[in-house]
Design a protein around this motif. Sequence first.
Motif, mmCIF file in Angstrom:
data_model
loop_
_atom_site.group_PDB
_atom_site.id
_atom_site.type_symbol
_atom_site.label_atom_id
_atom_site.label_comp_id
_atom_site.label_asym_id
_atom_site.label_seq_id
_atom_site.Cartn_x
_atom_site.Cartn_y
_atom_site.Cartn_z
ATOM 1 N N ARG A 1 -55.003 5.814 -3.205
ATOM 2 C CA ARG A 1 -55.763 4.929 -4.100
ATOM 3 C C ARG A 1 -54.759 4.107 -4.905
ATOM 4 O O ARG A 1 -53.865 4.672 -5.521
ATOM 5 N N VAL B 1 -66.272 8.109 -14.666
ATOM 6 C CA VAL B 1 -66.078 8.907 -13.455
ATOM 7 C C VAL B 1 -64.723 9.609 -13.427
ATOM 8 O O VAL B 1 -64.509 10.518 -12.634
ATOM 9 N N THR B 2 -63.801 9.184 -14.261
ATOM 10 C CA THR B 2 -62.489 9.828 -14.250
ATOM 11 C C THR B 2 -61.823 9.737 -15.621
ATOM 12 O O THR B 2 -62.103 8.817 -16.398
ATOM 13 N N LYS C 1 -57.073 0.086 -8.271
ATOM 14 C CA LYS C 1 -58.360 0.761 -8.074
ATOM 15 C C LYS C 1 -58.521 1.882 -9.109
ATOM 16 O O LYS C 1 -59.601 2.073 -9.671
ATOM 17 N N GLN C 2 -57.437 2.631 -9.349
ATOM 18 C CA GLN C 2 -57.483 3.730 -10.323
ATOM 19 C C GLN C 2 -57.835 3.183 -11.705
ATOM 20 O O GLN C 2 -58.632 3.760 -12.447
ATOM 21 N N HIS D 1 -58.518 14.680 -10.459
ATOM 22 C CA HIS D 1 -58.840 13.499 -9.667
ATOM 23 C C HIS D 1 -57.866 12.362 -9.881
ATOM 24 O O HIS D 1 -57.920 11.294 -9.749
ATOM 25 N N GLU E 1 -61.880 9.353 0.712
ATOM 26 C CA GLU E 1 -60.834 8.538 0.095
ATOM 27 C C GLU E 1 -59.470 9.178 0.311
ATOM 28 O O GLU E 1 -59.323 10.394 0.272
ATOM 29 N N GLN F 1 -64.345 2.013 -15.797
ATOM 30 C CA GLN F 1 -65.795 2.205 -15.602
ATOM 31 C C GLN F 1 -66.352 3.166 -16.663
ATOM 32 O O GLN F 1 -65.844 4.278 -16.822
ATOM 33 N N GLU G 1 -59.479 0.393 -12.352
ATOM 34 C CA GLU G 1 -60.887 -0.022 -12.357
ATOM 35 C C GLU G 1 -61.803 1.186 -12.573
ATOM 36 O O GLU G 1 -62.764 1.114 -13.326
ATOM 37 N N LEU G 2 -61.458 2.296 -11.892
ATOM 38 C CA LEU G 2 -62.253 3.524 -12.045
ATOM 39 C C LEU G 2 -62.187 4.031 -13.485
ATOM 40 O O LEU G 2 -63.187 4.474 -14.044
ATOM 41 N N TYR G 3 -60.996 3.942 -14.067
ATOM 42 C CA TYR G 3 -60.808 4.423 -15.443
ATOM 43 C C TYR G 3 -61.618 3.576 -16.429
ATOM 44 O O TYR G 3 -62.206 4.107 -17.380
#
Length: 211
Positions: free
Chosen positions: A79, A99-100, A83-84, A211, A76, A90, A86-88
């Motif tokens: 980003r 994951v973050t 996207k960040q 990250h 990667e 999750q 969406e990851l947060y």
Amino acid sequence: MTDKHQQHIIFGFIIVFIIVVIISINVISKIQEERPYIYHGKDAPIPTELNPIVNERKDTLIQKAANKNISVVITEGIRSFKKQDELYQQGRTTKGNIVTNTKAGESYHNYGLAFDYALLDSKGNIIWDTSYDGNGNGKSDWFEVAEIGKKLGFDWGGDWISFKDYPHLQMTFGISIEMLKKGYRINDKVVKSNSTHYNSVQFFSYSEYSH
Ligand SMILES: [Zn+2]
């Protein structure tokens, strides 16, 4: 004192004042030119690709690793804020594991100043095992890549104390996340002309930026 004398003194002061102002403007603009970052205002555009110097050093890293028979794959790069976010979400508001801990705009990835790597074996399979020694020199290939990265001026997530982020390499040029959020951006002209390593360690503690 005569009126004429007073006039001369006032005139003299005005001249000195003007000279001081001119010198100050020159010095300030010179200092700003030489800084590795510039202020673009609170609506500063968000970069859409990896910073050119980061990108260049990423390629150097891949080459130097290849010279040691280590095949690096970039998993990667930049980003997006979306996207960040969406990851947060999750593991918080959406399915999956957390994951973050980093929200949108709080990762160097969001500004094109970080990328993540992994390894490839001889068959092209992706390797996440940090103890893998594919070149058989008795050292972990993953750590060898980290060492190359650090020599090129990257901060490595594996050095973080609170949260180890082994795939992560970032180059901050001394600019903090807070500054990036406020609208400061890398001054590409300055960092390009300067061959020294930019390691954030000397500027601020990096351990809080994961990250
Ligand atoms: Zn990363």
